[in-house]
Design a protein around this motif. Sequence first.
Motif, mmCIF file in Angstrom:
data_model
loop_
_atom_site.group_PDB
_atom_site.id
_atom_site.type_symbol
_atom_site.label_atom_id
_atom_site.label_comp_id
_atom_site.label_asym_id
_atom_site.label_seq_id
_atom_site.Cartn_x
_atom_site.Cartn_y
_atom_site.Cartn_z
ATOM 1 N N ALA A 203 -70.044 16.888 47.516
ATOM 2 C CA ALA A 203 -68.816 17.483 46.976
ATOM 3 C C ALA A 203 -68.882 18.992 46.875
ATOM 4 O O ALA A 203 -67.921 19.699 47.211
ATOM 5 C CB ALA A 203 -68.500 16.873 45.610
ATOM 6 N N LEU A 204 -70.008 19.519 46.386
ATOM 7 C CA LEU A 204 -70.075 20.956 46.141
ATOM 8 C C LEU A 204 -69.876 21.793 47.406
ATOM 9 O O LEU A 204 -69.121 22.765 47.385
ATOM 10 C CB LEU A 204 -71.394 21.314 45.455
ATOM 11 C CG LEU A 204 -71.429 21.004 43.953
ATOM 12 C CD1 LEU A 204 -72.824 21.217 43.395
ATOM 13 C CD2 LEU A 204 -70.420 21.864 43.207
ATOM 14 N N PRO A 205 -70.517 21.466 48.538
ATOM 15 C CA PRO A 205 -70.250 22.256 49.748
ATOM 16 C C PRO A 205 -68.792 22.208 50.186
ATOM 17 O O PRO A 205 -68.254 23.195 50.687
ATOM 18 C CB PRO A 205 -71.182 21.631 50.797
ATOM 19 C CG PRO A 205 -72.277 20.993 49.999
ATOM 20 C CD PRO A 205 -71.608 20.487 48.760
ATOM 21 N N LEU A 206 -68.137 21.046 50.001
ATOM 22 C CA LEU A 206 -66.731 20.938 50.373
ATOM 23 C C LEU A 206 -65.853 21.794 49.462
ATOM 24 O O LEU A 206 -64.927 22.471 49.916
ATOM 25 C CB LEU A 206 -66.288 19.474 50.306
ATOM 26 C CG LEU A 206 -66.943 18.518 51.313
ATOM 27 C CD1 LEU A 206 -66.534 17.079 51.028
ATOM 28 C CD2 LEU A 206 -66.547 18.903 52.742
ATOM 29 N N LEU A 207 -66.159 21.774 48.181
ATOM 30 C CA LEU A 207 -65.379 22.537 47.210
ATOM 31 C C LEU A 207 -65.535 24.044 47.418
ATOM 32 O O LEU A 207 -64.617 24.823 47.181
ATOM 33 C CB LEU A 207 -65.810 22.163 45.794
ATOM 34 C CG LEU A 207 -64.836 22.446 44.648
ATOM 35 C CD1 LEU A 207 -63.579 21.601 44.800
ATOM 36 C CD2 LEU A 207 -65.497 22.160 43.308
ATOM 37 N N LEU A 208 -66.732 24.444 47.895
ATOM 38 C CA LEU A 208 -67.031 25.869 48.059
ATOM 39 C C LEU A 208 -66.817 26.368 49.488
ATOM 40 O O LEU A 208 -67.067 27.540 49.764
ATOM 41 C CB LEU A 208 -68.486 26.141 47.660
ATOM 42 C CG LEU A 208 -68.843 25.855 46.190
ATOM 43 C CD1 LEU A 208 -70.346 25.972 45.987
ATOM 44 C CD2 LEU A 208 -68.103 26.807 45.264
ATOM 45 N N ALA A 209 -66.343 25.514 50.365
ATOM 46 C CA ALA A 209 -66.167 25.902 51.765
ATOM 47 C C ALA A 209 -65.232 27.107 51.879
ATOM 48 O O ALA A 209 -64.154 27.142 51.286
ATOM 49 C CB ALA A 209 -65.607 24.726 52.567
ATOM 50 N N GLY A 210 -65.681 28.115 52.639
ATOM 51 C CA GLY A 210 -64.860 29.290 52.866
ATOM 52 C C GLY A 210 -64.855 30.306 51.757
ATOM 53 O O GLY A 210 -64.174 31.329 51.856
ATOM 54 N N THR A 211 -65.612 30.068 50.682
ATOM 55 C CA THR A 211 -65.617 31.008 49.557
ATOM 56 C C THR A 211 -66.744 32.029 49.647
ATOM 57 O O THR A 211 -66.769 32.988 48.876
ATOM 58 C CB THR A 211 -65.760 30.253 48.227
ATOM 59 O OG1 THR A 211 -67.050 29.607 48.186
ATOM 60 C CG2 THR A 211 -64.659 29.219 48.056
ATOM 61 N N GLY A 212 -67.689 31.817 50.554
ATOM 62 C CA GLY A 212 -68.839 32.711 50.615
ATOM 63 C C GLY A 212 -69.887 32.403 49.567
ATOM 64 O O GLY A 212 -70.831 33.172 49.388
ATOM 65 N N LEU A 213 -69.743 31.236 48.872
ATOM 66 C CA LEU A 213 -70.683 30.852 47.827
ATOM 67 C C LEU A 213 -71.373 29.547 48.188
ATOM 68 O O LEU A 213 -70.885 28.753 49.000
ATOM 69 C CB LEU A 213 -69.958 30.690 46.485
ATOM 70 C CG LEU A 213 -69.168 31.895 45.962
ATOM 71 C CD1 LEU A 213 -68.471 31.539 44.658
ATOM 72 C CD2 LEU A 213 -70.070 33.097 45.787
ATOM 73 N N ALA A 214 -72.508 29.323 47.554
ATOM 74 C CA ALA A 214 -73.254 28.077 47.722
ATOM 75 C C ALA A 214 -73.794 27.658 46.366
ATOM 76 O O ALA A 214 -73.938 28.471 45.447
ATOM 77 C CB ALA A 214 -74.393 28.267 48.720
ATOM 78 N N ALA A 215 -74.073 26.355 46.209
ATOM 79 C CA ALA A 215 -74.627 25.817 44.971
ATOM 80 C C ALA A 215 -76.082 25.430 45.201
ATOM 81 O O ALA A 215 -76.414 24.771 46.184
ATOM 82 C CB ALA A 215 -73.827 24.601 44.505
ATOM 83 N N THR A 216 -76.949 25.863 44.287
ATOM 84 C CA THR A 216 -78.363 25.509 44.378
ATOM 85 C C THR A 216 -78.747 24.707 43.152
ATOM 86 O O THR A 216 -78.381 25.040 42.013
ATOM 87 C CB THR A 216 -79.238 26.766 44.463
ATOM 88 O OG1 THR A 216 -79.025 27.580 43.301
ATOM 89 C CG2 THR A 216 -78.875 27.583 45.691
ATOM 90 N N ALA A 217 -79.485 23.600 43.368
ATOM 91 C CA ALA A 217 -79.927 22.735 42.272
ATOM 92 C C ALA A 217 -81.030 23.420 41.481
ATOM 93 O O ALA A 217 -81.891 24.095 42.047
ATOM 94 C CB ALA A 217 -80.415 21.400 42.817
ATOM 95 N N GLN A 218 -81.011 23.251 40.165
ATOM 96 C CA GLN A 218 -82.023 23.819 39.289
ATOM 97 C C GLN A 218 -83.075 22.770 38.951
ATOM 98 O O GLN A 218 -82.756 21.575 38.844
ATOM 99 C CB GLN A 218 -81.376 24.354 38.008
ATOM 100 C CG GLN A 218 -80.343 25.435 38.259
ATOM 101 C CD GLN A 218 -80.930 26.616 39.009
ATOM 102 O OE1 GLN A 218 -81.880 27.237 38.556
ATOM 103 N NE2 GLN A 218 -80.379 26.898 40.188
ATOM 104 N N PRO A 219 -84.317 23.163 38.759
ATOM 105 C CA PRO A 219 -85.398 22.205 38.510
ATOM 106 C C PRO A 219 -85.142 21.312 37.300
ATOM 107 O O PRO A 219 -85.457 20.132 37.316
ATOM 108 C CB PRO A 219 -86.622 23.100 38.289
ATOM 109 C CG PRO A 219 -86.289 24.369 39.002
ATOM 110 C CD PRO A 219 -84.823 24.541 38.851
ATOM 111 N N GLY A 220 -84.572 21.851 36.235
ATOM 112 C CA GLY A 220 -84.343 21.063 35.024
ATOM 113 C C GLY A 220 -83.028 20.340 35.015
ATOM 114 O O GLY A 220 -82.637 19.774 34.002
ATOM 115 N N GLY A 221 -82.291 20.382 36.124
ATOM 116 C CA GLY A 221 -80.974 19.770 36.159
ATOM 117 C C GLY A 221 -79.899 20.830 36.208
ATOM 118 O O GLY A 221 -80.070 21.945 35.755
ATOM 119 N N GLY A 222 -78.739 20.474 36.776
ATOM 120 C CA GLY A 222 -77.639 21.417 36.871
ATOM 121 C C GLY A 222 -77.677 22.189 38.171
ATOM 122 O O GLY A 222 -78.633 22.111 38.950
#
Length: 789
Positions: free
Chosen positions: A106-125
């Motif tokens: 979901a996250l890559p689809l939601l952020l497509a074309g925004t120039g942003l990416a989501a990275t997972a954190q070790p403790g969650g989130g």
Amino acid sequence: MGQHGKAGIRNSNKAPNLQRFSHHLLVCAFATPVFTTIIIWATSVHAADITTIAAARTAYNIPAGPLESALNRYGREAGILLSYPTELTAGRHSQGLTGTHSVQEALPLLLAGTGLAATAQPGGGWTLVKQNESNKTLEEVTVSADWLGSPTPKAAKKHPGARTVITNQELTESGARTVEDVLRTVPGVRVLDESGTGILPNIGVRGLNPLRSEQVLVLVDGIPITLAPYGQTGLSLFPLTMNSIETVDVAKGGVAVHYGPNNVGGVINFVTKRIPQKTSLTFKETLSFAPNSQLLTDSYLRVGGFVNDKLGLQIQANVINGNSARAHSKTAVNNLMLDANWFVTDTAEIRAGLQYYKTENELPGALTPQSYERNRNQSTRPLDQFNGDTVRGHLIYNQYFDNGAELSWTNFGHKSNREFIFGNSTNADIASTQKQSAPRNFLVYGSEPRFTFNIDGGIKQKISVGARYMREEVDYLVDARTLATGAYTVSRNWRFENDAYAIYMSDTFMLLDNKLKITPGIRREQIDLYYRNHLTGAQTRNPTTDWLPGLDVGYQANNEVFLFANIHKSMRPVQFTQITFAADLASEKAQNYEAGIRWAPTKNIDTTLTAFRFDFDNKLEFVNQMVGFRNLGKARHQGVETEFAWRPEQILGLELKTGYTYVDTKQLSGAFFGKELPLAAHHQFNQRINYRTGSWNWNLNGLYQSESFSDGANTVTENATGSIGKISSYSVWNAQITHNLRWSNKKIKAGLAINNLFNRDYYFRGVDYSQGRLPAPGRTALLSLQIDI
């Protein structure tokens, strides 16, 4: 769109994996001026559980719209933690999300074309980052419906013109209580404080005359603050207090097409504090102590937050009372601001604001050179006063469409009064025989729709189309009362009206994978001024029409180098008082040129070099009482600006900023051909040194201004009244220590500042009726305490 980034947790059937852990979760939110996160402490959630949550598939139907709105809804429906800096989502849009997806999908689809990416954190989130931070590709430069876009330093680096953004952190750490304090570190900007307490700033840019700020467009949240933005561009009432300001955006080039008239010096946009996501309260008290025991208090209260997911409310109150170091300087200011933000739907919002501002002040006025040398803190003008009040409101509707298009419709208006009271003697050492007053009543309202959309053909384009209508009504009176006899006379009783229409269009062509952006544009202004003299019955109209073309170019050569250039035609409309002679006059025009480079050779160094030139044509000059005003004047401004910022790796927390502006001016017509323009100093240096360590911050900022002439004749020798003569160079330094602490779950910020640290004596020439040397404030100690709950 809310100011801060957030994500929510919703215990629903769409997030079954979270329900069995809900009794272990504690949600804690905290906010700073530049970053907001939601932190979830999961006391019993293990790595395996987080993996399970991330892999769970959920059905979504999130429409396209502002990225922040889409992320807020996604966070609630997915039941996950998202954290990101506020500025990261500003001006960006999401294409939406439909179907059943896991978090990883979901996250890559939601952020497509925004120039942003989501990275997972070790403790969650998950944390949002720019794509260039993860895969080293060039960051996408967003173009929003507002030409300037987000008021952030990062957005400023991509603007195709000279631009400086002063952040809230910089405002807080520099001890800036007045507009003069705030703009002191901006290259090429000069502020002269007429009152000594900050209520009447006069702003000039790149050698333009600062008196009454007549040649720079001053905005608050994108709306003109001037009492009559077309017919009387002078800022003779400045209904703003700096405690209500979040950031200050100064754009000196590439703005004429999108922001209308009177912008040869650029645009200064004061951005007020946004409504916080979480309900909070802020109280701040600032005490200003002069060496002669005079005290000025500045009290500020802010309460606001979102009462639910859709509606945010906020109230700000600022009260200023007391005196400066000078005699006859009693000041009283009351500023009340109400704000509302309503998300009507996921793709539409309404923002509204209402302000009441009232000020009553004694003005110490100018001094003759003799009086200045005896005691620069005295006042020899006991009659001088200034009073003003205004009720201002705005209503803004924003609609976002699935294809990235935006509709913004801004409506605004104000009803204002301001009055100068003064004696009739231009020599400050000679007692006046009359008490004169110059009251003005203003009724102004306007409406401006703007539509921005994309074309994704062979060449990507961003097209912006807008229009504006503004109505101005001004009652203009000048009267006098003889002190000895009480006899009352009215010398002027005038009525002015104006209907102004503007249309504009720009088209941004995005080439070379968005690295090159070329934006041609054009604006048409149609202005119809009307004047009636109630004393004589004389009346006249002065219609003018102007076409204002412009071209902006920005090129991201690589990750370190950004090149820009722009050429615009700007104008200052014919002023109300200039048509009282019944002449057919045309607007003052100027051709603005600018070119520059921003270079960041390392992550710790930022540099900018800008060259600029203004060619004035058609300037209005007063000929004589028989002829009045005529379009006679030609003039030239040219120069260079440099900015340099360094954050040395060897000393963490240290930041050094310096700026230099060189200005060369020349009058090209009239009796003073070949001479310099008034108040156009050749050299200006700006310095800022800031050091953060733990909960402490140390700030030192300064300004050097070289000498300048005070009149068009370039008179060197000062006359007996001090109204003309060369103005000496000066330097002034401010210093502040700030300490952050917590007490009983409350955030506390304490500051101690010394303004004019070395107690330099400097002055400028008086404004309007108050002729002579107008002393700048001497050394002042400021003690501030802010509590956030």
